[in-house]
Design a protein around this motif. Structure first.
Motif, PDB file in Angstrom:
ATOM      1  N   ALA A 168       0.810  -1.284  -0.053  1.00  0.00           N
ATOM      2  CA  ALA A 168       0.091  -0.157  -0.021  1.00  0.00           C
ATOM      3  C   ALA A 168       0.770   1.367   0.134  1.00  0.00           C
ATOM      4  O   ALA A 168       0.522   2.191  -0.495  1.00  0.00           O
ATOM      5  N   ALA A 169       2.099   1.199   0.673  1.00  0.00           N
ATOM      6  CA  ALA A 169       2.750   2.413   0.706  1.00  0.00           C
ATOM      7  C   ALA A 169       3.508   2.734  -0.662  1.00  0.00           C
ATOM      8  O   ALA A 169       3.563   3.797  -1.082  1.00  0.00           O
ATOM      9  N   SER A 202       9.985  10.232  -4.962  1.00  0.00           N
ATOM     10  CA  SER A 202       8.832   9.281  -4.694  1.00  0.00           C
ATOM     11  C   SER A 202       8.836   7.986  -5.480  1.00  0.00           C
ATOM     12  O   SER A 202       8.473   6.747  -4.758  1.00  0.00           O
ATOM     13  N   LEU A 203       9.167   7.935  -6.738  1.00  0.00           N
ATOM     14  CA  LEU A 203       9.269   6.836  -7.108  1.00  0.00           C
ATOM     15  C   LEU A 203      10.285   6.029  -6.648  1.00  0.00           C
ATOM     16  O   LEU A 203      10.299   4.733  -6.481  1.00  0.00           O
ATOM     17  N   GLN A 204      11.304   6.428  -6.356  1.00  0.00           N
ATOM     18  CA  GLN A 204      12.557   5.747  -5.855  1.00  0.00           C
ATOM     19  C   GLN A 204      12.013   4.972  -4.405  1.00  0.00           C
ATOM     20  O   GLN A 204      12.349   3.779  -4.129  1.00  0.00           O
ATOM     21  N   ARG A 205      11.361   5.908  -3.747  1.00  0.00           N
ATOM     22  CA  ARG A 205      10.977   5.193  -2.348  1.00  0.00           C
ATOM     23  C   ARG A 205       9.902   4.059  -2.601  1.00  0.00           C
ATOM     24  O   ARG A 205       9.935   3.205  -1.891  1.00  0.00           O
ATOM     25  N   ALA A 206       8.912   4.251  -3.603  1.00  0.00           N
ATOM     26  CA  ALA A 206       7.899   3.153  -3.843  1.00  0.00           C
ATOM     27  C   ALA A 206       8.908   1.837  -4.339  1.00  0.00           C
ATOM     28  O   ALA A 206       8.292   0.934  -3.890  1.00  0.00           O
ATOM     29  N   HIS A 207      10.054   1.931  -4.987  1.00  0.00           N
ATOM     30  CA  HIS A 207      10.814   0.683  -5.152  1.00  0.00           C
ATOM     31  C   HIS A 207      11.303   0.312  -3.941  1.00  0.00           C
ATOM     32  O   HIS A 207      11.327  -1.012  -3.577  1.00  0.00           O
ATOM     33  N   ASP A 208      11.810   0.982  -3.091  1.00  0.00           N
ATOM     34  CA  ASP A 208      12.519   0.612  -1.581  1.00  0.00           C
ATOM     35  C   ASP A 208      11.370   0.061  -0.997  1.00  0.00           C
ATOM     36  O   ASP A 208      11.658  -1.111  -0.421  1.00  0.00           O
ATOM     37  N   VAL A 209      10.390   0.715  -0.934  1.00  0.00           N
ATOM     38  CA  VAL A 209       9.451   0.120   0.036  1.00  0.00           C
ATOM     39  C   VAL A 209       8.650  -1.268  -0.333  1.00  0.00           C
ATOM     40  O   VAL A 209       8.602  -2.360   0.233  1.00  0.00           O
ATOM     41  N   CYS A 269       6.644  -8.721   1.634  1.00  0.00           N
ATOM     42  CA  CYS A 269       6.347 -10.192   1.413  1.00  0.00           C
ATOM     43  C   CYS A 269       5.244 -10.818   0.773  1.00  0.00           C
ATOM     44  O   CYS A 269       4.224  -9.951   0.758  1.00  0.00           O
ATOM     45  N   ASP A 270       5.324 -12.041   0.400  1.00  0.00           N
ATOM     46  CA  ASP A 270       4.125 -12.584  -0.360  1.00  0.00           C
ATOM     47  C   ASP A 270       3.135 -13.122   0.375  1.00  0.00           C
ATOM     48  O   ASP A 270       2.116 -13.507   0.088  1.00  0.00           O
ATOM     49  N   GLU A 271       3.355 -13.083   1.686  1.00  0.00           N
ATOM     50  CA  GLU A 271       2.190 -13.759   2.737  1.00  0.00           C
ATOM     51  C   GLU A 271       1.199 -12.640   3.284  1.00  0.00           C
ATOM     52  O   GLU A 271       2.020 -11.480   3.473  1.00  0.00           O
ATOM     53  N   ASN A 305       3.111  -4.836  -7.815  1.00  0.00           N
ATOM     54  CA  ASN A 305       4.199  -5.403  -8.113  1.00  0.00           C
ATOM     55  C   ASN A 305       5.251  -4.674  -8.857  1.00  0.00           C
ATOM     56  O   ASN A 305       5.090  -3.586  -9.193  1.00  0.00           O
ATOM     57  N   ARG A 306       6.348  -5.369  -9.335  1.00  0.00           N
ATOM     58  CA  ARG A 306       7.305  -4.410 -10.101  1.00  0.00           C
ATOM     59  C   ARG A 306       6.694  -4.077 -11.652  1.00  0.00           C
ATOM     60  O   ARG A 306       7.162  -2.833 -11.902  1.00  0.00           O
ATOM     61  N   ALA A 307       6.087  -4.795 -11.942  1.00  0.00           N
ATOM     62  CA  ALA A 307       5.392  -4.499 -13.155  1.00  0.00           C
ATOM     63  C   ALA A 307       4.578  -3.088 -13.122  1.00  0.00           C
ATOM     64  O   ALA A 307       4.394  -2.227 -13.860  1.00  0.00           O
ATOM     65  N   GLN A 308       3.846  -3.171 -12.051  1.00  0.00           N
ATOM     66  CA  GLN A 308       2.905  -2.103 -11.523  1.00  0.00           C
ATOM     67  C   GLN A 308       3.780  -0.792 -11.335  1.00  0.00           C
ATOM     68  O   GLN A 308       3.324   0.494 -11.815  1.00  0.00           O
ATOM     69  N   LEU A 309       4.794  -1.002 -10.839  1.00  0.00           N
ATOM     70  CA  LEU A 309       5.742   0.160 -10.625  1.00  0.00           C
ATOM     71  C   LEU A 309       6.351   0.695 -11.783  1.00  0.00           C
ATOM     72  O   LEU A 309       6.391   2.028 -12.055  1.00  0.00           O
TER      73      LEU A 309
END
Length: 442
Positions: free
Chosen positions: A277-278, A301-308, A313-315, A325-329
């Protein structure tokens, strides 16, 4: 002729009318209104006809009246004491026929065409069975579990072919739940859960309306969903609605609203607890900042999105956050770079997005290809843009609405307008002819 057999009184229907506290004239009026809503034609169901239902003279009403009765009493015709004639179609016991079934029945009767009301890719009919509410008394958690099933089915249809034509069905389910709140007793916990489920249906309606490019409807139902989320005390539903509101704002060109929504969402408990969500709202913040011309802050802000997202985790991932996911980013990066006029970077982001999108995600691929085409136009590579746009037209045939309706169709129309300025390029001219021919045939 019935061979002299005396019809038996329909005790089940009589009990339902008594429980509802309705008179025979009120039942007749309610049936008339519902049939008129279903068919779009004036209809007058008389008190005499209601009495024929009650005395058993009419053992299996015609389809529109049957559907109206199922809607009115929220149970199947069989449970209302009617007996199907040999060869008649019927709804399984314990369910009522939804709006998706109505076009099929009315198409047979010649009053409404199915595709006018529900257009799914290839013209396939999507049917959904609505779980019945208790006949009387009290709603419990087990009832809410059953009443959630249609929401899952709606999202399954959305995943397969997009949300065009699904919004009104989601609204119907939400309103049905809210009406039930007035008729049944329930605990405080169940009441909260009911508000939350109604809010999820309203939020889904907002998303489906966005995908249908119906921003007016989305603007009506999303504030209602937000109110229901607050009544339920559901923080995760609240940020889900904020996300849809941000998407609607972007489609409407309201970048300032996106900026405010993202700032609020990033301060929420849900964003602190769920890295996806973040990451999502850091992307939304990047778009809002790019719209404001704040290039450096947008890229940060884009870099923060990748970092967060790297901390996610997938659980225990909430269903609606699964798409982050990465594609969405990379898809969001493409939009931000395009807004900033960084066309080469936008092309790279769009290519990265398309490499990561699974082939079965037709809607994501359509939008990714449109983003790639627009980015290549900005980078002054119209030949490559035409190739991406051709793939988008082929891919969009898998979505409901196809080239005629919906968010993807609207974006392709806008892309066509931009491509027109490049008509002297042979590849572009061929694409324009291909698009126009495909649109005429759609």
């Amino acid at each position: 002729m019935n061979g002299g057999k005396v019809p038996e009184r329909n005790q089940e229907l009589a009990a339902q009318i008594t429980d509802a506290g309705m008179t025979i004239p009120e039942v007749a009026d309610a049936i008339s209104e519902r049939v008129q809503d279903l068919t779009g034609k004036e209809f007058d169901y008389t008190e005499r006809s209601v009495r024929r239902l009650l005395c058993g003279a009419t053992s299996w009403p015609h389809a529109p009246v049957r559907l109206a009765l199922e809607s009115l009493f929220e149970t199947s015709a069989v449970d209302l004491g009617f007996t199907p004639r040999s060869g008649s179609s019927r709804t399984p016991s314990g369910g009522v026929t939804s709006a998706f079934d109505r076009p099929f029945l009315h198409e047979q009767e010649g009053s409404v065409r199915r595709r006018d009301l529900f257009d799914i890719a290839g013209g396939a009919l999507f049917s959904i069975i609505v779980p019945s509410l208790p006949r009387r008394g009290r709603i419990g958690q087990s009832d809410l579990v059953r009443l959630r099933d249609p929401l899952t089915q709606l999202f399954t249809a959305d995943d397969a072919a997009g949300g065009v034509a699904l919004a009104q069905e989601a609204v119907w389910h939400a309103d049905r739940l809210l009406e039930a709140r007035k008729r049944y007793e329930m605990s405080v916990a169940v009441s909260d859960a009911l508000h939350g489920l109604a809010g999820q249906y309203k939020a889904a309606a907002g998303w489906f309306a966005i995908d249908a490019d119906d921003l007016t409807l989305a603007g009506q139902v999303l504030p209602e969903a937000l109110k229901l989320a607050a009544l339920a005390g559901d923080n995760l539903l609240t940020v889900q609605v904020w996300n849809y509101m941000a998407m609607r704002a972007r489609q409407a060109g309201e970048g300032g609203e996106i900026h405010q929504i993202s700032r609020t969402a990033l301060r929420s408990t849900a964003a602190r607890q769920h890295p996806r969500a973040a990451a999502l709202f850091h992307c939304r913040a990047a778009y809002g900042r790019a719209w404001r011309g704040e290039r450096r802050q947008a890229l940060r802000s884009l870099q923060r999105a990748h970092d967060v997202l790297g901390n996610a985790c997938d659980e225990d991932v909430p269903t609606w956050l699964g798409f982050v996911n990465r594609a969405q980013l990379f898809a969001q990066e493409t939009l931000v770079h395009s807004l900033l006029g960084q066309w080469n970077e936008a092309v790279e982001s769009a290519q990265s997005d398309l490499r990561l999108i699974p082939g079965a995600y037709h809607r994501n691929r359509v939008h990714g290809l449109i983003h790639l085409a627009k980015a290549n136009l900005g980078a002054r590579s119209p030949e490559i843009a035409a190739d991406a746009a051709t793939s988008a037209v082929h891919e969009i045939s898998s979505l409901s609405g196809s080239l005629r309706a919906g968010r993807a169709a609207a974006r392709l129309r806008k892309l066509r307008g931009r491509m027109e300025t490049w008509r002297p390029v042979p590849e572009v001219a061929r694409w324009l002819d291909f698009y126009d021919t495909s649109l005429s045939a759609a």
